[in-house]
Design an enzyme around this catalytic site. Structure first.
Site, short mmCIF file in Angstrom:
data_model
loop_
_atom_site.label_atom_id
_atom_site.label_comp_id
_atom_site.label_asym_id
_atom_site.label_seq_id
_atom_site.Cartn_x
_atom_site.Cartn_y
_atom_site.Cartn_z
CB CYS A 116 -0.95 0.00 1.19
SG CYS A 116 -2.02 -1.44 1.19
CG HIS A 257 -3.22 3.31 1.87
ND1 HIS A 257 -3.82 2.85 0.72
CD2 HIS A 257 -3.25 2.26 2.75
CE1 HIS A 257 -4.19 1.60 0.90
NE2 HIS A 257 -3.86 1.21 2.11
CG ASN A 287 -6.67 -0.92 1.47
OD1 ASN A 287 -5.99 -0.64 0.49
ND2 ASN A 287 -6.15 -1.26 2.63
O1 UT7 Z 1 -3.72 -1.25 3.55
C1 UT7 Z 1 -3.08 -1.93 4.56
C2 UT7 Z 1 -3.29 -1.26 5.81
N1 UT7 Z 1 -4.38 -1.91 6.54
C3 UT7 Z 1 -5.04 -1.21 7.43
O2 UT7 Z 1 -4.82 -0.04 7.56
C4 UT7 Z 1 -6.02 -1.91 8.32
C5 UT7 Z 1 -5.92 -1.36 9.70
N2 UT7 Z 1 -6.89 -1.93 10.62
C6 UT7 Z 1 -8.18 -1.59 10.56
O3 UT7 Z 1 -8.59 -0.80 9.73
C7 UT7 Z 1 -9.11 -2.17 11.62
O4 UT7 Z 1 -8.34 -2.83 12.59
C8 UT7 Z 1 -10.14 -3.16 11.03
C9 UT7 Z 1 -11.17 -2.41 10.20
C10 UT7 Z 1 -9.45 -4.21 10.18
C11 UT7 Z 1 -10.90 -3.88 12.16
O5 UT7 Z 1 -11.49 -2.91 13.02
P1 UT7 Z 1 -11.33 -3.02 14.59
O6 UT7 Z 1 -12.12 -1.94 15.19
O7 UT7 Z 1 -9.85 -3.06 14.89
O8 UT7 Z 1 -12.03 -4.41 14.89
P2 UT7 Z 1 -11.41 -5.69 15.63
O9 UT7 Z 1 -10.44 -6.38 14.74
O10 UT7 Z 1 -10.97 -5.29 17.00
O11 UT7 Z 1 -12.69 -6.60 15.76
C12 UT7 Z 1 -13.78 -6.24 16.62
C13 UT7 Z 1 -14.86 -7.29 16.53
C14 UT7 Z 1 -14.33 -8.72 16.72
O12 UT7 Z 1 -15.32 -9.44 17.42
P3 UT7 Z 1 -15.12 -9.75 18.98
O13 UT7 Z 1 -13.85 -10.54 19.07
O14 UT7 Z 1 -15.02 -8.41 19.65
O15 UT7 Z 1 -16.34 -10.51 19.31
C15 UT7 Z 1 -14.25 -9.24 15.31
O16 UT7 Z 1 -14.38 -10.64 15.24
O17 UT7 Z 1 -15.45 -7.26 15.23
C16 UT7 Z 1 -15.43 -8.57 14.66
N3 UT7 Z 1 -15.32 -8.42 13.21
C17 UT7 Z 1 -16.38 -8.28 12.41
N4 UT7 Z 1 -17.69 -8.23 12.64
C18 UT7 Z 1 -18.52 -8.06 11.60
C19 UT7 Z 1 -14.18 -8.40 12.47
N5 UT7 Z 1 -14.49 -8.23 11.18
C20 UT7 Z 1 -15.84 -8.16 11.11
C21 UT7 Z 1 -16.75 -7.97 10.06
N6 UT7 Z 1 -18.08 -7.93 10.35
N7 UT7 Z 1 -16.36 -7.81 8.77
#
Ligand code: UT7
Length: 332
Positions: A116, A257, A287
């Site tokens: 990225c 990005h 993305n």
């Molecule tokens: O281009 C490369 C660079 N990449 C990035 O910049 C990505 C950076 N990271 C992010 O943007 C965020 O971390 C994400 C969008 C990927 C995830 O958001 P988050 O607020 O960090 O969520 P999380 O990973 O802490 O997950 C929270 C909850 C989890 O459930 P529990 O364990 O709290 O019950 C996940 O299992 O959300 C759940 N979850 C989802 N739920 C519904 C994860 N993905 C999904 C989904 N739909 N698609």
């Protein structure tokens, strides 16, 4: 006549994306997710996905043709083509196929892989060839088809990515419009975001086993990458501003990005750049990796938001880990 120590102007932009639009509701039919979760956690509402018959070369070429038209230069005037991508049609690279499709017969072409961060790394790489007087006209393309490499049953990653391409033309000019940059990598954090080759030993001749395998799919520790981005992106931008001898008040547009709206907002807040100066189109594309910055740049230029002379701070970040920032003025 080659100039030594020439400056850089960015004189054209173009972008292209596959026709198929997939919204969050559609994704909720294949994984356990919801429009509400995706929108509030990322800001993404839909993404464009390449069909089985659309290649990276197709999308990259389409974006490049538009950038050349805006810059008003012929394909035969291009000295160098850099294709920033992690998803080439051919592991040996796709830049030469783009060269052939454009008819850029005088250009040398190569791929550059920095995930990225690819567009920012490519911008700085291109600039070096102009500053040394080696080349006058460079086509830089950022293009990715990550849908090929996403695990479509992993809701943590599949909702994030989309496909597309963006391109810019860099030309030698009297004044240097690339005002400052800073590039960084940290391979110790490589496991946070990967698309690794996975293999089994295969005995070829007695005592010699080669690795035979395949690339699997993207794995990401989202929280770690999020924390990394929110900490490192403001730092690298501040360093680039320092190198440009500019303060944040001189910035007209923050063009990051397009990974997550929360990252855009947090970086803007840390740098005290107001929301109205932050360019965001990730709601429509998700993305798109190396393509996200040039697609957003091109859209903002074409609607007249970015104007000649505007100071743009751009920053890419992602797998490697890699990150970097570049500050430039749009136009001649
Ligand atoms: O281009 C490369 C660079 N990449 C990035 O910049 C990505 C950076 N990271 C992010 O943007 C965020 O971390 C994400 C969008 C990927 C995830 O958001 P988050 O607020 O960090 O969520 P999380 O990973 O802490 O997950 C929270 C909850 C989890 O459930 P529990 O364990 O709290 O019950 C996940 O299992 O959300 C759940 N979850 C989802 N739920 C519904 C994860 N993905 C999904 C989904 N739909 N698609």
């Amino acid at each position: 006549m080659k100039q030594i120590g020439a400056g850089i102007s960015i004189t054209g932009s173009g972008s292209a994306a596959p026709a198929a639009v997939v919204d969050n509701h559609a994704l909720s039919r294949i994984v356990e997710t919801s429009d509400e979760w995706i929108t509030t956690r990322t800001g993404i509402r839909c993404r464009r996905l390449a069909s089985a018959s659309e290649s990276l070369t197709d999308t990259a070429t389409a974006a490049a043709e538009k950038a050349l038209a805006m810059a008003k230069i012929a394909p035969t005037d291009i000295d160098l083509i850099i294709l920033a991508t992690s998803t080439a049609d051919d592991l040996f690279g796709s830049a030469c196929q783009v060269q052939a499709r454009l008819g850029a017969s005088q250009a040398v072409a190569f791929d550059l892989t920095a995930a990225c961060s690819g567009f920012v790394f490519g911008l700085v790489t291109a600039a070096q060839f102009i500053r040394t007087g080696t080349y006058q006209n460079i086509l830089l393309i950022g293009a990715d088809i990550l849908s090929r490499w996403v695990n479509w049953s992993d809701r943590r990653t599949c909702v994030l990515f989309g496909d597309g391409a963006g391109a810019v033309v860099l030309q030698a000019s009297k004044r240097d419009h690339l005002l400052g940059f800073e590039l960084r990598s940290d391979g110790t954090q490589n496991s946070c975001l990967q698309l690794p080759y996975q293999s089994q030993p295969q005995e070829l001749i007695d005592g010699i086993a080669i690795a035979k395998g395949y690339y699997h799919s993207i794995t990401m520790n989202g929280q770690e990458v999020y924390k990394f981005a929110v900490k490192k992106v403001p730092e690298v931008i501040e360093k680039a501003l320092y190198r440009a001898n500019l303060t944040v008040e001189a910035v007209d547009w923050l063009l990051l990005h397009q990974a997550n709206q929360r990252i855009l907002d947090a970086v803007g807040e840390r740098l005290k750049i107001p929301p109205e100066k932050i360019i965001s189109n990730l709601a429509n594309y998700g993305n798109t990796s190396a393509a996200s910055i040039p697609i957003a740049l091109d859209e903002a230029v074409r609607v007249g938001k970015i104007k000649p002379g505007n100071v743009i701070v751009t920053s890419g970040f992602g797998a490697g880990l890699t990150w970097g920032a570049a500050i430039f003025e749009w136009g001649n």
